[in-house]
Design a protein around this motif. Structure first.
Motif: not given
Length: 124
Positions: A43-52
């Motif tokens: 899964i890409r962009d996991a870090q961004a997903a953790l923003a919310t």
């Protein structure tokens, strides 16, 4: 072949949150677990997903789905492959692993399927 990922902590979190309805509390340990698992299931962009909070929940759901679906897909294909091998239909047995590889995104499951394909002989 890749080492077997340790998904037990992730599975425990997934059961606690998705099945038991406990809140997803994003501690540093939980964040690290979600990021590690997301990487292991491609899964890409996991870090961004953790923003919310909603993004973190979706990351948890999608990681769990990929682990479960990939495991089920590979297990089902292996059973059919072994039956076909016993029957002497090695082309169809190989096709089972090719079918897995055509759709599987989790590197660990892809490695297992490719290993089965690479190791298959025409001997009964």
């Amino acid at each position: 072949m890749a080492d077997r990922p340790d998904w037990d902590p992730f599975r425990a979190l997934s059961l606690q949150v998705l099945r038991a309805g406990s809140p997803l509390v994003l501690t540093e340990d939980v964040r690290a677990l979600l990021l590690r698992t997301a990487k292991e299931v491609a899964i890409r962009d996991a870090q961004a997903a953790l923003a919310t909070e909603s993004g973190a929940m979706e990351l948890l759901r999608e990681s769990a789905r990929r682990i479960t679906d990939g495991s089920n897909r590979l297990t089902d294909a292996l059973h059919v492959m072994w039956r076909l091998q016993r029957e002497g239909d090695f082309d169809s047995a190989r096709q089972q692993m090719r079918d897995v590889l055509a759709v599987e995104v989790v590197p660990y499951y892809r490695d297992l399927a490719q290993g089965q394909l690479d190791d298959m002989t025409d001997d009964p």
